[in-house]
Design a protein around this motif. Structure first.
Motif, PDB file in Angstrom:
ATOM      1  N   GLN A 193       0.824  -1.205   0.000  1.00  0.00           N
ATOM      2  CA  GLN A 193       0.000   0.000   0.000  1.00  0.00           C
ATOM      3  C   GLN A 193       0.862   1.260   0.000  1.00  0.00           C
ATOM      4  N   ARG A 194       1.898   1.259   0.824  1.00  0.00           N
ATOM      5  CA  ARG A 194       2.787   2.417   0.893  1.00  0.00           C
ATOM      6  C   ARG A 194       3.574   2.591  -0.403  1.00  0.00           C
ATOM      7  N   ALA A 195       3.935   1.485  -1.044  1.00  0.00           N
ATOM      8  CA  ALA A 195       4.674   1.568  -2.307  1.00  0.00           C
ATOM      9  C   ALA A 195       3.817   2.190  -3.407  1.00  0.00           C
ATOM     10  N   PHE A 196       2.552   1.849  -3.442  1.00  0.00           N
ATOM     11  CA  PHE A 196       1.682   2.447  -4.458  1.00  0.00           C
ATOM     12  C   PHE A 196       1.430   3.928  -4.166  1.00  0.00           C
ATOM     13  N   GLU A 197       1.392   4.300  -2.903  1.00  0.00           N
ATOM     14  CA  GLU A 197       1.252   5.725  -2.583  1.00  0.00           C
ATOM     15  C   GLU A 197       2.463   6.515  -3.057  1.00  0.00           C
ATOM     16  N   ILE A 198       3.666   5.994  -2.794  1.00  0.00           N
ATOM     17  CA  ILE A 198       4.872   6.663  -3.270  1.00  0.00           C
ATOM     18  C   ILE A 198       4.939   6.628  -4.782  1.00  0.00           C
ATOM     19  N   GLY A 199       4.514   5.521  -5.385  1.00  0.00           N
ATOM     20  CA  GLY A 199       4.516   5.434  -6.838  1.00  0.00           C
ATOM     21  C   GLY A 199       3.609   6.461  -7.487  1.00  0.00           C
ATOM     22  N   PHE A 200       2.482   6.755  -6.866  1.00  0.00           N
ATOM     23  CA  PHE A 200       1.583   7.785  -7.391  1.00  0.00           C
ATOM     24  C   PHE A 200       2.271   9.147  -7.391  1.00  0.00           C
ATOM     25  N   ILE A 201       2.989   9.457  -6.312  1.00  0.00           N
ATOM     26  CA  ILE A 201       3.707  10.734  -6.252  1.00  0.00           C
ATOM     27  C   ILE A 201       4.813  10.789  -7.304  1.00  0.00           C
ATOM     28  N   VAL A 202       5.497   9.652  -7.518  1.00  0.00           N
ATOM     29  CA  VAL A 202       6.560   9.616  -8.511  1.00  0.00           C
ATOM     30  C   VAL A 202       6.011   9.817  -9.926  1.00  0.00           C
ATOM     31  N   LEU A 203       4.811   9.329 -10.196  1.00  0.00           N
ATOM     32  CA  LEU A 203       4.240   9.417 -11.536  1.00  0.00           C
ATOM     33  C   LEU A 203       3.720  10.804 -11.889  1.00  0.00           C
ATOM     34  N   LEU A 204       3.461  11.652 -10.909  1.00  0.00           N
ATOM     35  CA  LEU A 204       2.836  12.954 -11.181  1.00  0.00           C
ATOM     36  C   LEU A 204       3.654  13.832 -12.133  1.00  0.00           C
ATOM     37  N   PRO A 205       4.975  14.014 -11.930  1.00  0.00           N
ATOM     38  CA  PRO A 205       5.713  14.861 -12.885  1.00  0.00           C
ATOM     39  C   PRO A 205       5.650  14.347 -14.321  1.00  0.00           C
ATOM     40  N   PHE A 206       5.729  13.041 -14.492  1.00  0.00           N
ATOM     41  CA  PHE A 206       5.675  12.484 -15.846  1.00  0.00           C
ATOM     42  C   PHE A 206       4.277  12.629 -16.442  1.00  0.00           C
ATOM     43  N   LEU A 207       3.256  12.561 -15.595  1.00  0.00           N
ATOM     44  CA  LEU A 207       1.901  12.779 -16.089  1.00  0.00           C
ATOM     45  C   LEU A 207       1.728  14.217 -16.578  1.00  0.00           C
ATOM     46  N   VAL A 208       2.322  15.170 -15.872  1.00  0.00           N
ATOM     47  CA  VAL A 208       2.241  16.574 -16.303  1.00  0.00           C
ATOM     48  C   VAL A 208       2.922  16.756 -17.657  1.00  0.00           C
ATOM     49  N   ILE A 209       4.081  16.127 -17.848  1.00  0.00           N
ATOM     50  CA  ILE A 209       4.787  16.235 -19.130  1.00  0.00           C
ATOM     51  C   ILE A 209       3.944  15.629 -20.246  1.00  0.00           C
ATOM     52  N   ASP A 210       3.321  14.480 -19.990  1.00  0.00           N
ATOM     53  CA  ASP A 210       2.465  13.861 -21.014  1.00  0.00           C
ATOM     54  C   ASP A 210       1.294  14.766 -21.382  1.00  0.00           C
ATOM     55  N   LEU A 211       0.679  15.400 -20.397  1.00  0.00           N
ATOM     56  CA  LEU A 211      -0.458  16.283 -20.674  1.00  0.00           C
ATOM     57  C   LEU A 211      -0.018  17.507 -21.467  1.00  0.00           C
ATOM     58  N   LEU A 212       1.132  18.075 -21.120  1.00  0.00           N
ATOM     59  CA  LEU A 212       1.617  19.247 -21.859  1.00  0.00           C
ATOM     60  C   LEU A 212       1.926  18.900 -23.306  1.00  0.00           C
ATOM     61  N   VAL A 213       2.588  17.784 -23.517  1.00  0.00           N
ATOM     62  CA  VAL A 213       2.925  17.379 -24.881  1.00  0.00           C
ATOM     63  C   VAL A 213       1.655  17.084 -25.681  1.00  0.00           C
ATOM     64  N   ALA A 214       0.690  16.397 -25.067  1.00  0.00           N
ATOM     65  CA  ALA A 214      -0.557  16.097 -25.772  1.00  0.00           C
ATOM     66  C   ALA A 214      -1.314  17.378 -26.120  1.00  0.00           C
ATOM     67  N   SER A 215      -1.322  18.351 -25.217  1.00  0.00           N
ATOM     68  CA  SER A 215      -2.011  19.622 -25.501  1.00  0.00           C
ATOM     69  C   SER A 215      -1.330  20.381 -26.631  1.00  0.00           C
ATOM     70  N   ILE A 216       0.006  20.389 -26.629  1.00  0.00           N
ATOM     71  CA  ILE A 216       0.730  21.101 -27.688  1.00  0.00           C
ATOM     72  C   ILE A 216       0.503  20.438 -29.040  1.00  0.00           C
ATOM     73  N   LEU A 217       0.535  19.130 -29.074  1.00  0.00           N
ATOM     74  CA  LEU A 217       0.303  18.431 -30.342  1.00  0.00           C
ATOM     75  C   LEU A 217      -1.106  18.670 -30.857  1.00  0.00           C
ATOM     76  N   MET A 218      -2.068  18.690 -29.953  1.00  0.00           N
ATOM     77  CA  MET A 218      -3.448  18.939 -30.390  1.00  0.00           C
ATOM     78  C   MET A 218      -3.601  20.372 -30.895  1.00  0.00           C
ATOM     79  N   ALA A 219      -2.916  21.328 -30.255  1.00  0.00           N
ATOM     80  CA  ALA A 219      -3.002  22.719 -30.708  1.00  0.00           C
ATOM     81  C   ALA A 219      -2.340  22.906 -32.064  1.00  0.00           C
ATOM     82  N   MET A 220      -1.320  22.107 -32.351  1.00  0.00           N
ATOM     83  CA  MET A 220      -0.639  22.192 -33.645  1.00  0.00           C
ATOM     84  C   MET A 220      -1.346  21.390 -34.723  1.00  0.00           C
ATOM     85  N   GLY A 221      -2.390  20.674 -34.370  1.00  0.00           N
ATOM     86  CA  GLY A 221      -3.140  19.906 -35.351  1.00  0.00           C
ATOM     87  C   GLY A 221      -2.503  18.574 -35.686  1.00  0.00           C
TER      88      GLY A 221
END
Length: 257
Positions: A193-221
């Motif tokens: 349980q504790r490992a998945f909690e830490i894993g969620f925190i570790v994944l957040l920065p990479f999730l932000v990068i994925d969202l930014l890249v997806a938004s930029i690609l969608m804006a560029m068509g």
């Protein structure tokens, strides 16, 4: 003539064998105590041999279960799950490979558990090898440092849930401690349980990068370009610049101090 010599030889051999059997059966009354003592010695030796066979069987069984025991009473599950989630977050499926991930987790576990190992060796293993402690007492002494380590990390809620789920009520230990049959699975579940909690925190920065890249690609068509392919170099560069492996490993180790 040859048949006659052959039959004669066989007859002589049979007579010699019968004579030896008859002599072996003629035991004098004065030899009975010596025979009894020899029989007792043979029984005692057989009992000692059986005990050694059982000890060897138990030792081989314990050695075969050593990986499972290491997973159950150490922080290895926590390290392994967090490092696996970290690799998944970066987006690299096979880099580093599974063997390297497991090796890093094992050595981080040894770094954390080294004081516990030393205390268990001094308290139980060394006296057992010297013959000053019996197997039962040595097992309790060996498990005591691991019990203290697990008690400090276990979730009390997990212990209560498992205790309520036990179908058969057993007597509590005299010292009031949690039985190993409850403490070990509760500790493992708490670590997961504790490992998945830490894993969620570790994944957040990479999730932000994925969202930014997806938004930029969608804006560029560029609708047909997979965002994961474009975001992978950015995630790897971000992870390298932040010295991610060392930072995450240091945070995992400090969590047990």
């Amino acid at each position: 003539m040859k048949r006659f010599h052959l039959l004669l030889s066989l007859t002589i051999l049979v007579l010699i064998a019968m004579t030896g059997i008859a002599n072996a059966q003629e035991i004098a009354p004065t030899d009975a105590p010596e025979i009894g003592e020899a029989f007792d010695d043979a029984v005692a030796e057989a009992g000692g041999l059986s005990k050694r066979i059982i000890q060897t069987f138990v030792l081989v069984t314990v050695l075969s279960l050593a990986p499972g025991i290491a997973m159950m009473v150490t922080c290895l599950p926590f390290m392994l799950i967090v490092l696996s989630i970290l690799r998944q977050g970066v987006g690299l499926q096979q880099a580093p490979p599974n063997m390297l991930i497991v090796s890093v987790a094992i050595f981080l576990t040894y770094f954390v558990m080294e004081p516990v190992f030393k205390e268990a060796w001094v308290a139980g293993v060394e006296p057992l090898l010297n013959g000053t402690l019996s197997e039962e007492v040595a097992f309790k002494e060996i498990m005591q440092p691991f019990r203290l380590f697990m008690d400090a990390r276990v979730d009390p809620g997990a212990v209560d849930i498992l205790r309520d789920a036990r179908p058969i009520e057993t007597a509590q230990p005299v010292d009031g401690s949690t039985p190993l049959s409850l403490l070990v699975p509760a500790f493992v579940l708490s670590e997961i349980q504790r490992a998945f909690e830490i894993g969620f925190i570790v994944l957040l920065p990479f999730l932000v990068i994925d969202l930014l890249v997806a938004s930029i690609l969608m804006a560029m068509g560029m609708m047909m370009v997979p965002p994961a392919i474009v975001s992978l170099p950015f995630k790897v560069s971000f992870f390298v610049l932040t010295n991610g492996w060392v930072a995450v490993s240091g945070a995992l180790v400090r969590g047990y101090s």
